[in-house]
Design a protein around this motif. Structure first.
Motif, PDB file in Angstrom:
ATOM      1  N   MET A  71       1.103  -0.943  -0.112  1.00 50.26           N
ATOM      2  CA  MET A  71      -0.203   0.056   0.226  1.00 50.26           C
ATOM      3  C   MET A  71       1.307   1.398   0.056  1.00 50.26           C
ATOM      4  SD  MET A  71      -3.305   0.744   2.954  1.00 50.26           S
ATOM      5  CE  MET A  71      -2.397   1.142   4.304  1.00 50.26           C
ATOM      6  N   PRO A  72       0.678   2.146  -1.239  1.00 48.43           N
ATOM      7  CA  PRO A  72       1.383   3.211  -0.882  1.00 48.43           C
ATOM      8  C   PRO A  72       1.302   3.792   0.145  1.00 48.43           C
ATOM      9  CG  PRO A  72       0.365   2.819  -2.838  1.00 48.43           C
ATOM     10  CD  PRO A  72      -0.544   1.695  -1.989  1.00 48.43           C
ATOM     11  N   ILE A  73       2.470   4.992  -0.047  1.00 51.24           N
ATOM     12  CA  ILE A  73       1.904   5.993   1.271  1.00 51.24           C
ATOM     13  C   ILE A  73       1.477   7.346   0.624  1.00 51.24           C
ATOM     14  CG2 ILE A  73       3.607   5.136   2.757  1.00 51.24           C
ATOM     15  CD1 ILE A  73       5.657   7.623   1.813  1.00 51.24           C
ATOM     16  N   ASP A  74       0.744   8.215   1.390  1.00 46.87           N
ATOM     17  CA  ASP A  74       0.080   9.256   0.102  1.00 46.87           C
ATOM     18  C   ASP A  74       1.273  10.344   1.425  1.00 46.87           C
ATOM     19  OD1 ASP A  74      -0.625   9.967   3.821  1.00 46.87           O
ATOM     20  OD2 ASP A  74      -2.854   9.913   3.233  1.00 46.87           O
ATOM     21  N   GLU A  75       0.646  11.959   0.737  1.00 51.06           N
ATOM     22  CA  GLU A  75       1.206  12.929   0.397  1.00 51.06           C
ATOM     23  C   GLU A  75       1.136  13.620   2.604  1.00 51.06           C
ATOM     24  OE1 GLU A  75       3.247  14.645  -1.097  1.00 51.06           O
ATOM     25  OE2 GLU A  75       2.391  13.231  -1.592  1.00 51.06           O
ATOM     26  N   VAL A  76       0.298  13.129   3.508  1.00 50.51           N
ATOM     27  CA  VAL A  76       0.373  13.396   5.095  1.00 50.51           C
ATOM     28  C   VAL A  76       1.337  12.617   5.440  1.00 50.51           C
ATOM     29  CG1 VAL A  76      -1.104  13.001   6.978  1.00 50.51           C
ATOM     30  CG2 VAL A  76      -2.142  13.906   4.882  1.00 50.51           C
ATOM     31  N   LEU A  82       5.068  13.522   6.845  1.00 44.49           N
ATOM     32  CA  LEU A  82       5.277  13.479   8.828  1.00 44.49           C
ATOM     33  C   LEU A  82       6.444  12.818   8.539  1.00 44.49           C
ATOM     34  CD1 LEU A  82       4.806  12.832  11.357  1.00 44.49           C
ATOM     35  CD2 LEU A  82       2.907  11.305  10.962  1.00 44.49           C
ATOM     36  N   ILE A  83       7.104  12.036   7.813  1.00 42.55           N
ATOM     37  CA  ILE A  83       8.122  11.090   7.168  1.00 42.55           C
ATOM     38  C   ILE A  83       9.611  12.896   7.377  1.00 42.55           C
ATOM     39  CG2 ILE A  83       9.739   9.945   6.192  1.00 42.55           C
ATOM     40  CD1 ILE A  83       7.421   7.904   5.307  1.00 42.55           C
ATOM     41  N   GLU A  84       9.166  13.241   6.334  1.00 50.94           N
ATOM     42  CA  GLU A  84      10.004  14.193   6.163  1.00 50.94           C
ATOM     43  C   GLU A  84      10.404  15.252   7.750  1.00 50.94           C
ATOM     44  OE1 GLU A  84       9.036  16.108   2.610  1.00 50.94           O
ATOM     45  OE2 GLU A  84       9.785  13.949   1.939  1.00 50.94           O
ATOM     46  N   ARG A  85       9.141  15.225   8.252  1.00 54.77           N
ATOM     47  CA  ARG A  85       9.389  15.967   9.349  1.00 54.77           C
ATOM     48  C   ARG A  85       9.638  15.538  10.536  1.00 54.77           C
ATOM     49  NH1 ARG A  85       9.759  18.964  13.143  1.00 54.77           N
ATOM     50  NH2 ARG A  85       8.937  20.369  14.476  1.00 54.77           N
ATOM     51  N   THR A  86       9.444  14.612  10.273  1.00 51.06           N
ATOM     52  CA  THR A  86      10.509  13.128  12.068  1.00 51.06           C
ATOM     53  C   THR A  86      11.886  13.092  11.512  1.00 51.06           C
ATOM     54  OG1 THR A  86       8.250  12.581  11.998  1.00 51.06           O
ATOM     55  CG2 THR A  86      10.334  11.484  12.919  1.00 51.06           C
ATOM     56  N   ARG A  87      12.420  12.815   9.925  1.00 53.85           N
ATOM     57  CA  ARG A  87      13.458  13.556   9.888  1.00 53.85           C
ATOM     58  C   ARG A  87      14.145  14.015   9.994  1.00 53.85           C
ATOM     59  NH1 ARG A  87      13.549  11.380   3.843  1.00 53.85           N
ATOM     60  NH2 ARG A  87      12.786   9.620   4.803  1.00 53.85           N
ATOM     61  N   ILE A 122       8.484   3.800  13.248  1.00 56.93           N
ATOM     62  CA  ILE A 122       7.705   2.733  12.241  1.00 56.93           C
ATOM     63  C   ILE A 122       8.786   2.869  10.748  1.00 56.93           C
ATOM     64  CG2 ILE A 122       6.517   1.347  14.315  1.00 56.93           C
ATOM     65  CD1 ILE A 122       4.464   2.412  11.703  1.00 56.93           C
ATOM     66  N   ALA A 123       8.572   1.294  10.260  1.00 58.36           N
ATOM     67  CA  ALA A 123       8.750   1.536   8.771  1.00 58.36           C
ATOM     68  C   ALA A 123       7.317   2.258   7.893  1.00 58.36           C
ATOM     69  CB  ALA A 123       9.300   0.304   8.697  1.00 58.36           C
ATOM     70  N   GLY A 166       3.474  10.591  15.796  1.00 58.16           N
ATOM     71  CA  GLY A 166       2.715   9.821  15.137  1.00 58.16           C
ATOM     72  C   GLY A 166       2.021   9.208  13.873  1.00 58.16           C
ATOM     73  N   TYR A 167       3.024   8.054  13.409  1.00 59.36           N
ATOM     74  CA  TYR A 167       2.839   7.746  12.177  1.00 59.36           C
ATOM     75  C   TYR A 167       1.868   6.886  12.324  1.00 59.36           C
ATOM     76  CZ  TYR A 167       3.958   6.205   7.562  1.00 59.36           C
ATOM     77  OH  TYR A 167       4.192   5.240   6.600  1.00 59.36           O
ATOM     78  N   SER A 168       2.880   5.584  13.627  1.00 58.16           N
ATOM     79  CA  SER A 168       1.536   4.312  13.708  1.00 58.16           C
ATOM     80  C   SER A 168       0.193   4.861  13.946  1.00 58.16           C
ATOM     81  CB  SER A 168       2.911   3.503  15.007  1.00 58.16           C
ATOM     82  OG  SER A 168       2.954   4.015  15.943  1.00 58.16           O
ATOM     83  N   ALA A 169       0.270   5.826  14.999  1.00 58.83           N
ATOM     84  CA  ALA A 169      -1.271   6.137  15.334  1.00 58.83           C
ATOM     85  C   ALA A 169      -2.245   6.554  14.230  1.00 58.83           C
ATOM     86  CB  ALA A 169      -1.142   7.106  15.803  1.00 58.83           C
ATOM     87  N   LEU A 170      -1.123   7.231  13.118  1.00 62.02           N
ATOM     88  CA  LEU A 170      -2.541   7.596  11.555  1.00 62.02           C
ATOM     89  C   LEU A 170      -2.331   6.799  10.678  1.00 62.02           C
ATOM     90  CD1 LEU A 170      -2.718   9.744   9.473  1.00 62.02           C
ATOM     91  CD2 LEU A 170      -0.453   9.225   9.070  1.00 62.02           C
TER      92      LEU A 170
END
Ligand SMILES: C[S@@+](CC[C@H](N)C(=O)[O-])C[C@H]1O[C@@H](n2cnc3c(N)ncnc32)[C@H](O)[C@@H]1O
Length: 219
Positions: A21-26, A30-35, A45-46, A73-77
């Motif tokens: 399942m591809p990741i979406d814009e949000v 979130l990945i970029e903000r966390t990085r 999480i991966a 909040g990635y896993s919660a999302l």
């Protein structure tokens, strides 16, 4: 994006992502903000684990979920997205700074209203929960010292057939290396893994996703 799993090459990880399942814009944001937070971003999480959380939550028809260790909040999302109609996710964390990033992204994703965030030691939050066995899905991804206590609080509150997920159970492969440290995270992970494997309230399996994910189903 490099693999979180010590078992995967970059190439096979890329292949997995291209066929999941591809990741979406949000999620990308979130990945970029966390990085941008630096080294702590390694706690997120991966992405393939996120897809797994969404799909499993939806497959269980989960309406009551609990997360211990929310960070940004990635896993919660991902869990919130899988919840059935009227479903709620309780998130436990101690960091206002990190969870404020989470809340902004939950708003953007339109799932904020499904999530109750409790700031404070998870042990206290979990002890205050009602005793009914109604939790469909729980995810533990916080301080390793607390894993067993969190599981002891959560397993009796899972409905029969409900699922507990636990992250980092392979600890980059160190769980099988020599004697290791006698204290610290590795020791806690090993002790927890042994304890859960012997726990006859659940049937459990260790999955080689990311840093190792145990799935335990309440009998
Ligand atoms: C590995 S991160 C969680 C990553 C998150 N699941 C994600 O997808 O990005 C661990 C989190 O546990 C939280 N934490 C550490 N000790 C805690 C405690 N005693 N109670 C609640 N949360 C705690 C930390 O603040 C941190 O945000």
């Amino acid at each position: 994006m490099s693999p979180k799993s010590f078992l995967l090459s970059d190439a096979i990880h890329r292949y997995i992502l291209d066929h999941s399942m591809p990741i979406d814009e949000v999620q990308r944001s979130l990945i970029e903000r966390t990085r941008a937070l630096g080294d702590v971003s390694g706690m997120q999480i991966a992405p393939e684990q996120g897809a797994f959380l969404t799909i499993l939550t939806a497959s269980l028809g989960a309406r009551r979920a609990v997360e211990v260790g929310t960070f940004t909040g990635y896993s919660a999302l991902c869990i919130a997205r899988g919840l059935g109609d009227g479903g709620r996710l309780l998130c436990c964390d101690v960091s206002e700074e990190w969870t404020s990033i989470a809340q902004a992204h939950w708003e953007q994703a339109g799932v904020a209203e499904r999530i109750d965030l409790r700031l404070g030691p998870a042990t206290e939050t979990l002890r205050a929960l009602d005793d009914s066995a109604t939790i469909d899905l729980a995810f533990i991804d916080a301080d390793k010292r607390g894993y067993q206590d969190y599981a002891e609080q959560l397993i009796p509150r899972l409905r029969p057939g409900g699922v507990l997920l636990v992250d980092n159970v392979l600890w980059h492969g160190a769980v099988i290396e020599g004697d290791g440290e006698s204290d610290g995270d590795l020791a806690h992970i090993r002790a927890f893994n042994d304890w859960l494997a012997a726990n006859d309230a659940v049937d459990s399996v260790m999955l080689p996703i990311a840093d190792g994910l145990t799935l335990a189903r309440r009998r």
